[in-house]
Design an enzyme around this catalytic site. Sequence first.
Site, PDB file in Angstrom:
ATOM      1  N   CYS A  79      57.161 106.231  77.969  1.00  0.00           N
ATOM      2  CA  CYS A  79      55.713 106.456  78.010  1.00  0.00           C
ATOM      3  C   CYS A  79      55.109 105.583  79.108  1.00  0.00           C
ATOM      4  CB  CYS A  79      55.094 106.123  76.660  1.00  0.00           C
ATOM      5  SG  CYS A  79      53.284 106.206  76.684  1.00  0.00           S
ATOM      6  N   CYS A 125      50.743 105.591  70.258  1.00  0.00           N
ATOM      7  CA  CYS A 125      50.632 104.996  71.581  1.00  0.00           C
ATOM      8  C   CYS A 125      49.579 103.876  71.584  1.00  0.00           C
ATOM      9  CB  CYS A 125      50.262 106.075  72.590  1.00  0.00           C
ATOM     10  SG  CYS A 125      50.585 105.637  74.303  1.00  0.00           S
ATOM     11  N   GLY A 131      61.744 125.558  50.830  1.00  0.00           N
ATOM     12  CA  GLY A 131      62.007 126.462  51.942  1.00  0.00           C
ATOM     13  C   GLY A 131      61.688 127.908  51.651  1.00  0.00           C
ATOM     14  N   CYS A 150      52.486 103.007  77.128  1.00  0.00           N
ATOM     15  CA  CYS A 150      52.920 101.967  76.189  1.00  0.00           C
ATOM     16  C   CYS A 150      54.389 101.615  76.351  1.00  0.00           C
ATOM     17  CB  CYS A 150      52.643 102.394  74.744  1.00  0.00           C
ATOM     18  SG  CYS A 150      53.830 103.597  74.118  1.00  0.00           S
ATOM     19  N   CYS A 198      52.857 109.313  75.377  1.00  0.00           N
ATOM     20  CA  CYS A 198      53.158 109.711  74.002  1.00  0.00           C
ATOM     21  C   CYS A 198      52.227 110.854  73.588  1.00  0.00           C
ATOM     22  CB  CYS A 198      52.897 108.561  73.041  1.00  0.00           C
ATOM     23  SG  CYS A 198      53.952 107.121  73.284  1.00  0.00           S
TER      24      CYS A 198
HETATM   25 ZN    ZN Z   1      52.912 105.692  74.497  1.00  0.00          ZN
END
Ligand code: ZN
Lengths: 261, 318
Positions: B240, B271, B31, B243, B265
């Site tokens: 989505c 996807c 970090g 999909c 997606c």
């Molecule tokens: Zn998708």
Amino acid sequence: MTLMERMTMTDQPLLRVEGLTKRYGQRIGCADVSFDLYPGEVLGIVGESGSGKSTLLSCLAGHQRPDLGRIAYDGRDVLEMSETERRRLSRTDWAYVHQNPRDGLRMGVSAGGNVGERLMAVGARHYGEIRGKAADWLGRVEIAADRIDDRPSAFSGGMQQRLQIARNLVTGPRLVFMDEPTGGLDVSVQARLLDLLRGLVRDLGLSVIIVTHDLAVVRLLAHRLMVMKSGRVVEQGLTDQVLDDPQHAYTQLLVSSVLQV
Amino acid sequence: MTDQAYNFAYLDEQTKRMIRRAILKGIAVPGYQVPFASREMPMPYGWGTGGVQVTAACLVPEDRLKVIDQGADDTTNAVSIRRFFQRTAGVATTEATAEATVIQTRHRIPETPLKAGQILVYQVPIPEPLRFLEPRETETRKMHELEEYGLMHVKLYEDIARHGQIATSYAYPVKVEGRYVMDPSPIPKFDNPKLGNSPAIQLFGAGREQRIYALPPFTEVVSLDFDDHPFTASKAPHDCDLCGATDSYLDEVITDDTGGRMFVCSDTDFCAGRRAKGHRGRLSGEGVAPSPHPSPTRREGCARHESVAQGAGTEGAA
Ligand SMILES: [Zn+2]
Ligand SMILES: Nc1ncnc2c1ncn2[C@@H]1O[C@H](COP(=O)(O)OP(=O)(O)OP(=O)(O)O)[C@@H](O)[C@H]1O
Ligand SMILES: [Mg+2]
């Protein structure tokens, strides 16, 4: 409570300053300044422009490092502390009110966020509580509750200064440094701010070091007074004594020039 | 087919060694922003020159590289960076997250969980999370050094005061191993939970600002929040449309000029993989071949367009 009672309540000074000296190259900022500040005490520092008031205050608050001398806060050597410790102290135990509120506020952050910052800096993580405390403090400095989400840039000079005070006092500091907190304000606004400050100092039992060139401010707020000239302290004592019966020629001049105005 | 005019992966060995040192330091101090001497790259800064330099310093000939931009492998930005390394390093490339050894990304973490041995390289525009309220670099450095992070919460406070909730939905600040506050680059906050405890190495490169920082595998990463306004990894309340995935980050896509829209997606590989396995969404009806991603309507270089789909608006620091 009289000052004597206050001072005898505890024999430990909150702040003990010895031989503080700060030079800017060949020029003297302040030289060989020593004093004790007791809990609940208000110390005024007066003197003409360039006499070293701001230099002294910034050394005390840790914004500058003095060349010589010692500062003990609550028995701890401030100059020997690590920077982390000192910065932590200045977020918790100490507060610093700048003459220009722009130097002490975040202008891009709402009034509530400005007041809440110190709380969050010391670990507050409950939004509702932070906001509640901010609202409470805005009330105490007489800023209307519905201004909590406004930015300071939309505030008058007097309001900005009161916001700066709220932002500083929200974490319950013990020692407050103020550099000309009423400078640059209209006379009527000054009077209101002074009144407010006096009430807060009394109610919260704050110890204060206040720099000003205005003897009226000093008479109203300060228990004790320190007069500076060319970087040195030429006279110090109880405010009324110094103002009513000045010993040093320079103080006499200072007092008389005010009386003539 | 490496272009012989260049050293492997474009940068000379000296420069790569310098960047690797910065990366190693970053991994040793999770970090922490490590300064490095960023080099001119044959592409504009907005194209992720920081990420490109980190990738160049990490690549070995056996690597298989994937490059994504907002989750997609086929945007101009992703395509040209991928081509750049094909030409200068001759490495194999892939669109499949699971097959990649190095993934350079802008604005997303892949949906497919990363594995040990993989390196995820982020392109970072502004590495300093404290920048927006404290413009002085000397002061922000001091704040990191002394762990003075109250200001981060002031930003979140302002969010809630103004919007009723934490509206920051990109570049959402995190605390790493209880020590450094870090800007995760403008990924959606939906991706924040994937930052922590990952088996992969995550490297962040900011070219213009000359900073590199890192998350070694299995690092603790916590998104900042308030007790009464806890962090939530929100996404659009949709599935989505291609999909049918219920748990992936979605882009809103305009499908025609009469206001038609769909949610898909943002991770194109994820996807496509689901559709190849027979998953179907609302708009990929029976018998219709799964349509390719309607990428032409995705706007590039602008994180804000997704804010409609993701609910709250953002003050994103991109
Ligand atoms: Zn998708
Ligand atoms: N940063 C600096 N660099 C060099 N000299 C300085 C600096 N700050 C102050 N001084 C000098 O130190 C002396 C004390 O200045 P200081 O600002 O402390 O006075 P002051 O009493 O606060 O004056 P004022 O009433 O005008 O605010 C002056 O001679 C001033 O010119
Ligand atoms: Mg001054």
